[in-house]
Design a protein around this motif. Structure first.
Motif, mmCIF file in Angstrom:
data_model
loop_
_atom_site.group_PDB
_atom_site.id
_atom_site.type_symbol
_atom_site.label_atom_id
_atom_site.label_comp_id
_atom_site.label_asym_id
_atom_site.label_seq_id
_atom_site.Cartn_x
_atom_site.Cartn_y
_atom_site.Cartn_z
ATOM 1 N N ARG A 154 40.979 23.543 35.126
ATOM 2 C CA ARG A 154 41.571 24.542 36.020
ATOM 3 C C ARG A 154 40.481 25.012 36.975
ATOM 4 N NH1 ARG A 154 44.746 29.619 33.669
ATOM 5 N NH2 ARG A 154 46.315 27.957 33.468
ATOM 6 N N VAL A 155 40.799 25.024 38.247
ATOM 7 C CA VAL A 155 39.868 25.506 39.268
ATOM 8 C C VAL A 155 40.371 26.845 39.812
ATOM 9 C CG1 VAL A 155 38.888 25.081 41.551
ATOM 10 C CG2 VAL A 155 39.061 23.205 39.902
ATOM 11 N N VAL A 156 39.482 27.806 39.831
ATOM 12 C CA VAL A 156 39.798 29.142 40.335
ATOM 13 C C VAL A 156 38.785 29.496 41.421
ATOM 14 C CG1 VAL A 156 39.935 31.609 39.755
ATOM 15 C CG2 VAL A 156 40.788 29.889 38.136
ATOM 16 N N ASN A 157 39.262 30.159 42.452
ATOM 17 C CA ASN A 157 38.333 30.734 43.425
ATOM 18 C C ASN A 157 38.479 32.241 43.436
ATOM 19 O OD1 ASN A 157 38.070 31.792 46.550
ATOM 20 N ND2 ASN A 157 36.428 30.408 45.909
ATOM 21 N N VAL A 158 37.344 32.917 43.482
ATOM 22 C CA VAL A 158 37.304 34.380 43.588
ATOM 23 C C VAL A 158 36.722 34.732 44.946
ATOM 24 C CG1 VAL A 158 36.304 36.503 42.678
ATOM 25 C CG2 VAL A 158 37.063 34.698 41.102
ATOM 26 N N THR A 159 37.464 35.525 45.714
ATOM 27 C CA THR A 159 36.968 35.962 47.020
ATOM 28 C C THR A 159 36.571 37.432 47.011
ATOM 29 O OG1 THR A 159 37.470 36.070 49.379
ATOM 30 C CG2 THR A 159 39.297 36.437 47.884
ATOM 31 N N ASP A 160 37.217 38.223 46.177
ATOM 32 C CA ASP A 160 36.880 39.647 46.022
ATOM 33 C C ASP A 160 36.154 39.815 44.697
ATOM 34 O OD1 ASP A 160 36.764 42.353 45.600
ATOM 35 O OD2 ASP A 160 38.887 42.744 45.953
ATOM 36 N N LEU A 161 34.851 40.016 44.765
ATOM 37 C CA LEU A 161 34.033 40.046 43.549
ATOM 38 C C LEU A 161 34.465 41.156 42.595
ATOM 39 C CD1 LEU A 161 31.639 38.417 42.472
ATOM 40 C CD2 LEU A 161 30.121 40.108 43.480
ATOM 41 N N MET A 162 35.037 42.202 43.130
ATOM 42 C CA MET A 162 35.322 43.376 42.307
ATOM 43 C C MET A 162 36.518 43.174 41.372
ATOM 44 S SD MET A 162 32.861 44.433 43.946
ATOM 45 C CE MET A 162 32.341 45.984 43.297
ATOM 46 N N ILE A 163 37.299 42.124 41.568
ATOM 47 C CA ILE A 163 38.449 41.905 40.670
ATOM 48 C C ILE A 163 38.002 41.515 39.266
ATOM 49 C CG2 ILE A 163 39.966 41.262 42.584
ATOM 50 C CD1 ILE A 163 39.189 38.492 40.302
ATOM 51 N N LEU A 164 36.733 41.090 39.141
ATOM 52 C CA LEU A 164 36.249 40.619 37.841
ATOM 53 C C LEU A 164 35.852 41.758 36.908
ATOM 54 C CD1 LEU A 164 34.018 37.663 39.075
ATOM 55 C CD2 LEU A 164 36.331 37.535 38.116
ATOM 56 N N ILE A 165 35.607 42.939 37.472
ATOM 57 C CA ILE A 165 35.159 44.058 36.657
ATOM 58 C C ILE A 165 36.233 44.443 35.655
ATOM 59 C CG2 ILE A 165 34.392 46.475 36.753
ATOM 60 C CD1 ILE A 165 33.366 45.929 39.557
ATOM 61 N N GLU A 166 35.794 44.931 34.519
ATOM 62 C CA GLU A 166 36.735 45.316 33.474
ATOM 63 C C GLU A 166 37.762 46.302 34.017
ATOM 64 O OE1 GLU A 166 36.682 47.116 28.915
ATOM 65 O OE2 GLU A 166 34.901 47.208 30.182
ATOM 66 N N GLU A 167 38.996 46.116 33.595
ATOM 67 C CA GLU A 167 40.091 46.955 34.049
ATOM 68 C C GLU A 167 39.759 48.438 33.865
ATOM 69 O OE1 GLU A 167 44.942 47.304 33.315
ATOM 70 O OE2 GLU A 167 43.694 46.095 31.983
ATOM 71 N N SER A 168 40.162 49.233 34.838
ATOM 72 C CA SER A 168 39.968 50.691 34.888
ATOM 73 C C SER A 168 38.606 51.087 35.432
ATOM 74 C CB SER A 168 40.164 51.369 33.528
ATOM 75 O OG SER A 168 38.992 51.288 32.724
ATOM 76 N N LYS A 169 37.670 50.128 35.593
ATOM 77 C CA LYS A 169 36.348 50.483 36.098
ATOM 78 C C LYS A 169 36.216 50.268 37.602
ATOM 79 C CE LYS A 169 33.790 49.921 31.788
ATOM 80 N NZ LYS A 169 32.662 49.252 31.110
ATOM 81 N N HIS A 170 37.237 49.698 38.214
ATOM 82 C CA HIS A 170 37.236 49.525 39.660
ATOM 83 C C HIS A 170 38.674 49.419 40.135
ATOM 84 C CE1 HIS A 170 36.460 47.886 43.676
ATOM 85 N NE2 HIS A 170 35.226 48.295 43.528
#
Length: 815
Positions: A674-690
């Motif tokens: 599976r190939v994923v691209n992330v363009t918004d780095l902040m989506i990776l932060i643990e939920e509720s922290k951003h």
């Protein structure tokens, strides 16, 4: 030999060897005596301001000295800076008269940020604190008591100017950029004048040194003006200042060479007449320069803008000497002149004598309001330094355009920067007075030159770009670019700062200081929105071409990540269409610190404009076209249960992920990817922290709950590892990124050196995929050998030919 002691107050500078006639460069003006009532009002304002400022540092009770001062009246912690306050209050009082006499729009930028007591005292006297903090800091005895007793204690104003201070557009927490902020504020504000006090300690900093040149970027036809006041009081925390040791001849030569007319104000016996006459002179010079450009249509070439050098003693009007130690006119007055006032009877008595010398009871009426002698010279309310609307509610939104008109065809190679340049060219045309670009000398290098199709550079000392209304300011000082952007943004407009990736770190602390100011501003109910500050980071480590190791430093990402979640935004769009979508988004955003990272070199375009818009809206998505196909789906979907997940974050490293997927489909078709691209780095932060963070269910849907994940990341791996902490089974996630390995070498060799090449990604996928895929495990040794052979061939080619193989950057194809 031990350190020497200064034995006289206000020691003069050693004389220079310059000829006496250079003093002709210092402006001499006709001295006119002020009317007695104006002089009386100025001195009343100054006395009251100094009393309040000093009391804020020391008093917790008995704030009007109605009783003899006692130890119980002294604050337990003495915090604040006294030494600069008398000079700042002196200038404030004179600006009141200047504004009133000429109905000016003026901002007062105070470089010595710890001069907050001076600013707050003046704001109370003029009624601005009462306006913005009604019921707390009213102009009466209760409001004054609150101001004095709450200063530098929890719940009160801090010891430095910040966004809670009415009229402030500059914090001064880090010295050095008050002047560049001031010049940024007047750009495209033709009726605005900013008076900027630069402390002589502050003037030793690099940002201030280069900011003196900002006059060379001010077009008097379209912009306002700055009156710089270099406040020379001779000392910093524990040492004399450079400018305090420069004599008048040297001062006149230095600033005349910079392009200023220099007026030196130092007649302490007649300081009010001298300073007010000098301010009237400065304003007249500004009006003359502006009239020539605006009305006469004959702009003055290299106009000499006015500036004032104000020499006053450090801690003026404070204690002269205590226990044999010089206070006024020495560094001992810089912060708290009487540090033992709460425990030592002699210092307590000295404080009582000092505060009593201002005779505060003569300056307030029976209800504690400022006397008429103070209020009669104040400008009308909306023009007062604490109440000018542009300082607290200035935002002018951009007229936006449809970025998709500038989108490019999917499947070709295109430079993110070239596409953005065309888009921004149109955006500048639509917003000719509310959008500017500030950059080092890199616009052409960074492939943004399409911006210059309908505008140009704005450099007034260059015969080829002066007086044409250019929207681009290029100056080889990142500090100036940052300061200009801050001043321009804080007065309501929108700005963009593109730069080489490796050198944005020069303004790291400036960016942080600004973001702190905006954070506090968002918590102040009377401050309105601001446009975001926007950085474009390019010429990245991955494609440095001839520049080499010194130009490889993606650390500015981490600087932004450390900001509060409400402000921090980092985007790594993977192709030109995604880049356009992101630029469009940030130019419309408010109250953020946006960092966009992209490539100036042509790179693959994976998504159509419509697909890019949706991908950027989500911040990340599964790229089915590069993933292993689902044999049970006829809609082009990828497998639901991959063996591994490969994630690209950044232009070049995403390309390597896609090429790895292409290679693996060829040599190991049984491996489910599976190939994923992330363009918004902040989506990776643990939920509720951003606010942008993916919900747990969405994160698992994209990255699975338990499969091995490799993030091929543009920045330093530890940054991303920190963002992923707390996510579902984070131990299954590996991060590769920039490893601080580089040289002047080929782009693909950089990928190999930092272990982010397609071959590194493929080997990781084979090893981790073999843990659950029997067929891959059976042929693992041969597959790894195949990849190693390819690496060896490429390395040999690069070594022999000095370039990458010709087919290295062909757009990936999947059957």
């Amino acid at each position: 030999m031990g350190g020497t002691q200064i034995t006289i107050p206000n020691p003069p500078p050693l004389p220079s060897h310059l000829p006496d006639n250079v003093l002709d460069l210092a402006v001499q003006i006709e001295r006119k005596n002020l009317p007695d009532n104006v002089r009386e009002s100025l001195r009343a304002f100054q006395r009251a301001g100094c009393y309040i400022a000093a009391s804020m540092i020391f008093l917790r009770d008995n704030v009007l000295l109605q009783d003899k001062l006692q130890v119980s009246h002294i604050k337990p912690r003495l915090l604040g800076h006294w030494g600069t306050c008398p000079g700042l209050i002196l200038v404030w009082s004179h600006l009141n008269v200047l504004i009133r006499n000429h109905d000016l729009d003026m901002i007062y930028v105070i470089g010595p940020g710890h001069g907050a007591p001076a600013a707050l005292a003046s704001l109370w006297l003029e009624g601005s604190l009462e306006r913005f903090y009604p019921g707390e800091y009213d102009r009466d005895a209760t409001g004054l008591r609150n101001l004095i007793t709450r200063f530098s204690v929890p719940g009160g104003f801090p010891s430095h100017i910040n966004a809670e201070t009415p009229g402030a557009i500059h914090e001064g927490g880090e010295l050095g950029y008050a002047l560049s902020v001031s010049f940024g504020a007047v750009m495209d504000n033709p009726d605005l004048i900013v008076t900027c006090v630069v402390g002589d300690g502050e003037a030793e900093t690099g940002p201030t040194a280069t900011a003196w040149h900002a006059i060379k970027y001010i077009d008097p036809k379209e912009s306002g003006a700055v009156i710089p006041i270099l406040h020379v009081n001779g000392f910093k925390i524990s040492e004399r200042t450079i400018f305090g040791c420069i004599d008048d001849k040297e001062i006149a030569c230095l600033f005349s060479g910079y392009g200023y007319q220099v007026r030196i104000v130092e007649d302490l016996e007649n300081i009010d007449d001298d300073l007010q006459n000098s301010m009237e002179w400065a304003l007249a010079e500004i009006k003359k320069i502006q009239k020539a450009a605006r009305e006469d249509s004959k702009p003055i070439v290299k106009p000499r803008w006015p500036m004032i050098v104000l020499r006053t003693p450090k801690g003026w009007t404070g204690p002269k000497e205590v226990e044999g130690q010089i206070i006024e006119g020495s560094f001992h007055s810089h912060q708290v002149p009487l540090p033992k006032a709460g425990s030592d009877e002699k210092q307590l008595q000295a404080l009582d004598d000092w505060l009593s010398s201002y005779r505060i009871s003569e300056l307030l009426d029976d209800e504690g309001r400022p006397a008429e002698a103070i209020t009669r010279v104040l400008p009308k309310a909306e023009k007062r330094l604490g109440q000018l609307k542009i300082t607290y509610d200035p935002y002018i939104p951009l007229k936006l355009i449809d970025w998709k008109e500038f989108g490019v065809q999917k499947g070709i190679d295109e430079s993110c920067m070239k596409s953005a340049g065309k888009f921004l060219d149109r955006l500048f045309q639509e917003n000719p007075k509310t959008l500017r670009l500030f950059s080092p000398d890199e616009l052409e290098s960074n492939k943004l030159n399409a911006i210059l199709d309908h505008t140009q550079r704005d450099f007034q000392w260059d015969e080829f770009s002066r007086a044409h209304g250019g929207r681009v300011i290029e100056v080889l000082s990142e500090h100036n670019c940052q300061g200009f952007m801050q001043g321009y943004t804080l007065t309501g407009r929108t700005a963009l700062f593109p730069s080489y990736e490796s050198f944005l770190g020069i303004v790291h602390t400036m960016m942080v200081q600004y973001s702190k100011f905006v954070k506090i501003a968002r918590e102040v109910p009377w401050r309105g929105d601001l446009a975001s500050i926007n950085y474009i980071e390019t010429s990245t480590w991955a494609r440095q071409e001839h520049n080499g190791f010194s130009h490889q430093n993606p650390s500015f990402i981490g600087a932004v990540l450390n900001l509060k979640a409400e402000a921090a935004r980092v985007y790594l769009p993977p192709d030109a269409n995604c880049f356009l979508s992101t630029v469009h988004h940030v130019m419309d955003s408010k109250n953020k610190t946006n960092l966009i990272i992209g490539s100036k070199q042509p790179t693959a375009v994976y998504l159509s404009p419509a697909e890019a818009a949706e991908h950027c809206r989500q911040g990340a998505s599964i790229w089915h076209f590069a993933s292993s196909p689902d044999p049970n789906s006829s809609a082009g979907k990828s497998v639901q249960d991959p063996d591994v997940v490969l994630v690209g974050i950044g232009v070049e490293v995403t390309f390597e992920v896609i090429k790895a997927a292409e290679l693996l489909r060829s040599i190991a078709p049984a491996l489910k990817i599976r190939v994923v691209n992330v363009t918004d780095l902040m989506i990776l932060i643990e939920e509720s922290k951003h606010p942008h963070a993916l919900a747990k269910s969405k994160f698992i849907e994209m990255f699975t709950a338990d499969r091995p994940v490799l993030f091929n990341y543009h920045g330093y791996p530890t940054e991303l590892q920190g963002l992923l902490f707390g996510r579902e089974k984070a131990e299954r996630m590996d991060v590769e990124g920039y490893q601080e390995e580089g040289s002047t070498t080929t782009p693909f060799d950089m990928m190999l050196r930092n272990r982010v090449s397609r071959f590194d990604v493929a080997k990781w996928a084979l090893k981790r995929g073999a843990e659950r895929n029997a067929e891959v495990k059976k042929g693992l040794e041969g597959l790894l050998g195949d990849v190693d052979r390819r690496v060896k061939e490429v390395r040999e080619f690069i070594g022999n030919e000095g370039k990458d193989p010709d087919d290295m950057y062909q757009v990936p194809k999947f059957e």
